[in-house]
Scaffold this motif. Structure first.
Motif, PDB file in Angstrom:
ATOM      1  N   ILE A 156       0.287 123.684  47.787  1.00 46.51           N
ATOM      2  CA  ILE A 156       1.196 122.654  47.101  1.00 46.51           C
ATOM      3  C   ILE A 156       0.001 122.277  45.878  1.00 46.51           C
ATOM      4  CG2 ILE A 156       1.950 120.528  46.980  1.00 46.51           C
ATOM      5  CD1 ILE A 156       3.413 122.032  49.268  1.00 46.51           C
ATOM      6  N   ARG A 185       6.663 124.066  45.394  1.00 45.52           N
ATOM      7  CA  ARG A 185       5.238 123.765  45.582  1.00 45.52           C
ATOM      8  C   ARG A 185       4.666 123.258  44.331  1.00 45.52           C
ATOM      9  NH1 ARG A 185       3.958 126.141  50.518  1.00 45.52           N
ATOM     10  NH2 ARG A 185       5.279 127.509  51.325  1.00 45.52           N
ATOM     11  N   GLY A 368       6.737 121.621  50.768  1.00 47.39           N
ATOM     12  CA  GLY A 368       6.561 120.997  49.490  1.00 47.39           C
ATOM     13  C   GLY A 368       8.072 120.142  49.275  1.00 47.39           C
TER      14      GLY A 368
END
Ligand SMILES: NC(=O)c1ccc[n+]([C@@H]2O[C@H](COP(=O)([O-])OP(=O)(O)OC[C@H]3O[C@@H](n4cnc5c(N)ncnc54)[C@H](O)[C@@H]3O)[C@@H](O)[C@H]2O)c1
Ligand SMILES: O=C(O)C[C@H](O)C(=O)O
Length: 406
Positions: A156, A185, A368
């Motif tokens: 991320i 992400r 994410g």
């Protein structure tokens, strides 16, 4: 308590905190074999901060070292990261801290990371807009994102470097080019304007800021920052129809004057800080403030000498900015852990408007972004603001995309 390993191994572990190359020099087969954590350290996520020796990077590093969800903390910068790592590594919290200095150590800093936080780059000086930082920061973000595609393409990414409205599109284009782009992400950090909005609204209404939650959408510069003050009552429950209830904030409404004042203050909060710091610096210097004197020496050294000292005068330790960045990073980590209903505003690839990127409320999960929420009902004042925001945002996004596609 039992010691772990023989004396040489123990010394090697300690040295590796500060410079992982120590083990390479000692003939180890590599970083992955190093266990720098004290025995009994808790498992958690691996986090890298790129730009860790900067005004926001240093307090960010300290606060991430205090986060129990973090097991490994990599501090990367092109200057001063050894000193910062030495300081931070003395904190008796669980995360292992390692130092990475200069471009040649970027890849080592990134290998295996779950979350990469990027506050690298130059900050504004008085009189500048965030967009004025584009020429320097675009190249820095490009290089760092190229490292991410190679070493931790599934991490991320929390992008803090300004202008966020352009650096996020730059990162997306770098990832696309490398075939590693996952829009879920990549998140531009706009948390600071939410923190400011909550604080300023609380001041006006005489509330505890912890009770206030203002959605701030659009982007992270001037008119692109659009606080949805009309929604700060029970908007999450009403407009998003979530199955998990979210606490309803105390209802209140604002006069037109209050709305104007709050919108303008939230949009210009960053500028307020940049301008105020110069004043603070000059006043405190006259009074002989030791702290600022030391900061000036430290900054001027890190920026390469006397010639750059004047440019660096307005660089300072940015604690509330780091607080906001950590609040957001912590939300990402809680999402990764699988916590339910982790919702924050962020600047992300989006279909909420016709623009390819837009800041709005997102729900964070194990991979994410799990969900991006629509804007919900806007009043006339906000609809006008939205049109202005979109016009400027479109240009900033295009500028970022063209930088990579040129
Ligand atoms: N999104 C937000 O909410 C937010 C908040 C605060 C600051 N910012 C932005 O974050 C950036 C940093 O601000 P600051 O006040 O910490 O600036 P700073 O100058 O104090 O620190 C920046 C750090 O980045 C490092 N750096 C420069 N080039 C690098 C590279 N190629 N690789 C790694 N590190 C590099 C510098 O050495 C320095 O330590 C600025 O662009 C600023 O506008 C954004
Ligand atoms: O305003 C800046 O230049 C830094 C940051 O984006 C902020 O909002 O404080």
């Amino acid at each position: 308590m039992q010691a772990n390993g023989n004396a040489n191994q123990r010394i090697a572990r300690i040295s590796a905190h500060l410079n992982p190359n120590y083990l390479k020099m000692e003939g180890s087969s590599g970083l992955q074999q190093v266990s720098c954590r004290a025995k009994g350290g808790a498992p958690g996520f691996k986090v890298a901060i790129l730009g860790a020796a900067g005004g926001i990077g240093q307090p960010l590093a300290m606060l991430m070292k205090m986060n129990p969800l973090v097991s490994v903390l990599h501090l990367y910068d092109v200057v001063n990261s050894p000193g910062v790592t030495a300081d931070i590594s003395h904190m008796d919290t669980g995360a292992v801290v390692r130092c990475f200095l200069g471009q040649s150590q970027l890849e080592d800093a990134l290998i295996g990371m779950d979350l990469v936080i990027i506050p690298a780059g130059v900050p504004r000086k008085p009189g500048m807009t965030r967009d004025d930082l584009f020429n320097i920061n675009a190249g820095i973000v490009k290089t760092l994102c190229e490292g991410i595609t190679k070493c931790c393409p599934n991490a991320i990414v929390n992008l803090i470097s300004n202008p966020v409205n352009s650096t996020v599109p730059i990162a997306a284009e770098v990832f696309k080019k490398a075939g590693t782009y996952d829009p879920k992400r990549l998140l531009g950090v706009t948390m600071l304007v939410v923190v400011r909005a909550n604080t300023f609204v609380a001041e006006v209404m005489g509330l505890d800021p912890r009770e206030v939650e203002v959605p701030v959408v659009g982007g992270h510069a001037g008119v692109t920052i659009l606080p949805l003050l009309s929604q700060r009552e029970s908007s999450l429950l009403i407009s998003y129809n979530l199955s998990t209830p979210i606490q309803v904030k105390p209802p209140c409404s604002f006069t037109p004057e209050e709305t104007d004042y709050l919108t303008s203050r939230i949009q210009n909060g960053g500028t307020e800080v940049v301008e105020d710091f110069l004043y603070l610096f000059l006043s405190c210097s006259l009074l002989g403030s030791a702290w600022l004197y030391l900061q000036r020496i430290r900054i001027s050294k890190s920026w390469g000498g006397i010639g750059n000292t004047i440019n660096a005068l307005d660089s300072h330790i940015k604690i509330p900015q780091a607080y906001a960045a950590v609040k957001f990073a912590d939300a990402c980590l809680r999402g990764l852990r699988g916590d339910a209903s982790v919702i924050q505003c962020a600047f992300v690839a989006s279909q909420v408007t016709e623009l390819p990127f837009f800041a709005s409320k997102v729900r964070l999960g194990r991979t994410g972004i799990d969900e991006i929420y629509p804007l919900g009902p806007l009043n006339e004042y906000e609809r006008v603001g939205l049109e202005k925001a979109k016009k400027e945002l479109a240009e900033s996004i295009q500028k970022g995309v063209s930088f990579i596609k040129k």
